[in-house]
Design an enzyme around this catalytic site. Structure first.
Site, short mmCIF file in Angstrom:
data_model
loop_
_atom_site.label_atom_id
_atom_site.label_comp_id
_atom_site.label_asym_id
_atom_site.label_seq_id
_atom_site.Cartn_x
_atom_site.Cartn_y
_atom_site.Cartn_z
N LYS A 70 0.85 -1.20 0.00
CA LYS A 70 0.00 0.00 0.00
C LYS A 70 0.88 1.25 0.00
CE LYS A 70 -1.59 1.43 4.16
NZ LYS A 70 -1.26 2.81 4.55
N ASN A 71 1.94 1.24 0.83
CA ASN A 71 2.75 2.46 0.99
C ASN A 71 3.75 2.69 -0.13
OD1 ASN A 71 1.25 2.92 3.22
ND2 ASN A 71 2.84 2.41 4.71
N CYS B 10 -4.39 11.84 13.51
CA CYS B 10 -5.09 10.55 13.52
C CYS B 10 -4.83 9.91 14.87
CB CYS B 10 -4.62 9.67 12.37
SG CYS B 10 -2.98 9.06 12.61
N ARG C 145 0.89 14.15 13.64
CA ARG C 145 1.38 13.90 12.28
C ARG C 145 1.34 15.15 11.40
NH1 ARG C 145 -0.75 8.29 10.25
NH2 ARG C 145 1.05 8.50 8.87
N ASP D 145 5.41 0.21 12.10
CA ASP D 145 4.16 -0.41 11.63
C ASP D 145 4.05 -1.88 12.04
OD1 ASP D 145 3.91 1.44 8.49
OD2 ASP D 145 3.56 1.98 10.58
N ARG E 64 -8.24 -0.65 5.38
CA ARG E 64 -7.42 0.40 4.76
C ARG E 64 -6.11 -0.18 4.22
NH1 ARG E 64 -6.69 5.82 7.95
NH2 ARG E 64 -5.47 6.03 6.06
C1 EPZ Z 1 4.63 6.78 6.55
O1 EPZ Z 1 3.85 7.79 7.18
C2 EPZ Z 1 3.72 5.57 6.42
N1 EPZ Z 1 2.59 5.93 5.57
C3 EPZ Z 1 3.24 5.15 7.80
O2 EPZ Z 1 2.46 3.97 7.63
C4 EPZ Z 1 4.46 4.81 8.66
O3 EPZ Z 1 4.02 4.47 9.96
C5 EPZ Z 1 5.38 6.04 8.72
O4 EPZ Z 1 5.75 6.43 7.38
C6 EPZ Z 1 6.66 5.77 9.50
O5 EPZ Z 1 7.35 4.70 8.92
C7 EPZ Z 1 2.76 5.95 4.23
O6 EPZ Z 1 3.84 5.70 3.71
C8 EPZ Z 1 1.55 6.28 3.41
P1 EPZ Z 1 6.71 10.10 8.56
P2 EPZ Z 1 4.38 9.31 7.19
O7 EPZ Z 1 6.58 11.39 7.86
O8 EPZ Z 1 5.20 9.59 6.00
C9 EPZ Z 1 7.12 13.44 11.91
C10 EPZ Z 1 0.61 2.61 7.86
O9 EPZ Z 1 0.31 1.96 8.86
N2 EPZ Z 1 6.86 14.44 10.85
O10 EPZ Z 1 7.82 9.18 8.16
O11 EPZ Z 1 3.22 10.18 7.49
C11 EPZ Z 1 5.93 12.54 12.18
O12 EPZ Z 1 5.05 13.18 13.10
C12 EPZ Z 1 1.08 4.03 8.01
O13 EPZ Z 1 0.61 2.15 6.69
C13 EPZ Z 1 6.88 15.80 11.17
O14 EPZ Z 1 7.09 16.18 12.32
O15 EPZ Z 1 5.35 9.30 8.46
C14 EPZ Z 1 6.57 11.31 12.76
O16 EPZ Z 1 6.84 11.53 14.13
C15 EPZ Z 1 0.83 4.53 9.41
N3 EPZ Z 1 6.64 16.70 10.20
C16 EPZ Z 1 7.91 11.22 12.01
O17 EPZ Z 1 8.11 12.52 11.44
C17 EPZ Z 1 6.41 16.32 8.90
O18 EPZ Z 1 6.22 17.20 8.04
C18 EPZ Z 1 7.92 10.20 10.88
O19 EPZ Z 1 6.75 10.38 10.13
C19 EPZ Z 1 6.39 14.94 8.60
C20 EPZ Z 1 6.63 14.02 9.58
#
Ligand code: EPZ
Length: 440
Positions: free
Chosen positions: A35-36, A130, A135, A327, A419
């Protein structure tokens, strides 16, 4: 309205899983496309007016949502029964991603980069938080500003545009983007914008997930110049335009789905092969399973896990790839409830990713949460009970625990599962489980 008609009209969102346990899973399970990896790949179709063909796209709700979002902008989206999706963004009727769609799937933010770089403007609803955390998307927006975009937040929408006058004349410019922490969709969004920007973009502290590498492979097949994907530094030299895919781009297998079923094998003391799973995508997780005493082997068909009769406690700390994936933290916690001894789990990526702990305790687990650390004491006999899912991976952990619990476990709100997991009940029943999907 009588009970009967009420039941008939309730949306599938209230469906539940009824799980009869305990069971020992055994056999082979087909793993769907990731999915990702598919989500950024679908967004990449916005980068060209030619046809983009993706194969092995999973049939899950988030993919349907992204398809609806793109179709709403005027992209033609054709899904074939074999999992192939053919897209064409030759004409766009809108560059807006509506709140209604974005609030159900934060990954819709991935359309921002391609819309901005090809059309010079985008309106994308601010994704809400969420269950697992606030996030924010501040790192995405700061990156686009560094590339010359004007960003404003108006009435809950991110309005991004590029001035049509002056040196930029409506085109993003390459820049060095140094992320303070790896962000998966942040890295992917910058990649999707940089491929058509003027000059070179260097992403430092880039996310190293396999899904990022898969996106780079697709963009390269469309004529982009991307180096270093999978490492912490990605360099992209912008080109004037991109073409469609000459042949279908095959989405990589879903490592989190594979890990979920392999955790289930360890938790039930079973023997499961996740077909097509790639061990190199799951090294930290498979090492942790082996530390609990499970036998982990890579075969010509995929990855096989045979659970230990008495799993041993093992500590984990989640981290960006190639560390232990956040995850799979909830699924590992479910396994830890059966391990001899005390397991310490530290969640470093999201601030609220322990909602499954309270529900696991309803089944009999002994879990103490102290800030980012969860202490799991085992082994504990689990007894079936009604539990409620809160997010995609927490729901998976509750299903796994239900497979081990004695008696019936009722998992409510399994729309969370839909999802990211296609045909979970069928796949588990094919491994010897007894899972029934019923209207809520
Ligand atoms: C991706 O989410 C995945 N989703 C998530 O999978 C996964 O848990 C996550 O990466 C971490 O591996 C998809 O790829 C669609 P991040 P993403 O930006 O990109 C902070 C699932 O179960 N952050 O890597 O949204 C954030 O709060 C989902 O399939 C900021 O502060 O995660 C987090 O603490 C759930 N500012 C950390 O970075 C930003 O602008 C990592 O988040 C962006 C992120």
């Amino acid at each position: 309205m009588t009970e009967g008609t009420l039941r008939r009209t309730l949306p599938p969102a209230l469906d539940e899983f009824l799980i009869e346990g305990p069971c020992r899973l055994h056999g082979k399970v087909a793993i769907s496309g990731a999915k990702n990896a598919a989500l950024p790949a679908l967004a990449a179709s916005l980068l060209t007016g030619e046809t983009v063909t993706l194969a092995n796209v999973p049939a899950v709700a988030d993919i349907r949502t992204m398809g609806k979002l793109l179709a709403g902008m005027g992209v033609s989206v054709d899904r074939h029964p074999d999992g192939t999706v053919v897209l064409c963004a030759s004409e766009l009727s809108s560059t807006e991603a509506s709140y209604d769609l974005v609030r159900t799937m934060r990954a819709a933010i991935l359309v921002l980069g391609p819309l901005l770089t090809r059309f010079g403007e985008a309106w994308v609803s601010l994704p809400g938080g969420c269950a697992i955390g606030v996030r924010p998307v501040d790192l995405h927006l700061k990156a686009f500003e560094a590339m010359g975009a004007r960003i404003a937040v108006e009435k809950g929408y991110i309005h991004a545009h590029i001035s049509r006058v002056g040196p930029q004349a409506g085109r993003l410019k390459g820049a060095t983007i140094a992320f303070p922490m790896p962000t998966v969709t942040g890295t992917e969004n910058v990649m999707l914008a940089a491929v058509l920007a003027r000059g070179i973009t260097r992403i430092e502290n880039a996310a190293r997930e396999p899904e990022v590498e898969d996106l780079a492979r697709l963009l390269t097949s469309m004529g982009a110049s991307v180096e270093g994907a999978g490492s912490s530094t990605i360099t992209i030299e912008g080109v004037e335009s991109l073409c469609g895919t000459a042949e279908a781009h095959g989405i990589i297998p879903d490592r989190i789905e594979a890990g979920t079923y392999l955790a289930a094998a360890a938790l039930t003391g079973g023997d499961v092969t996740a077909l097509d799973a790639r061990p190199e995508h799951l090294a930290a997780f498979l090492n942790a399973l082996a530390e609990t005493g499970a036998s982990v082997t890579s075969t010509s068909e995929g990855v096989r896990v045979q659970g230990a009769e008495k799993p041993r406690a093992h500590d984990i700390v989640t981290a960006p790839h190639p560390g232990f994936p956040t995850d799979l933290q909830a699924q590992f916690m479910a396994l830890s409830t059966q391990a001899e001894g005390t397991s310490r789990i530290v969640e470093t990526i999201f601030e609220n990713r322990y909602l499954h702990a309270i529900e696991l305790a309803r089944l009999g687990a002994d879990i103490t949460i102290d800030g980012a650390t969860a202490i799991v004491r085992g082994p504990r006999r689990l007894e079936g009970a009604p539990v409620t899912a809160s997010d995609l991976r927490a729901s998976a952990a509750l299903v796994l625990a239900g497979l081990r619990a004695e008696g019936e476990t009722r998992v409510r709100r399994i729309y969370h599962l839909d999802r990211g997991y296609s045909g979970m009940a069928e796949k588990l029943n094919g491994l010897g489980a007894r899972v029934k999907r019923v209207a809520g």
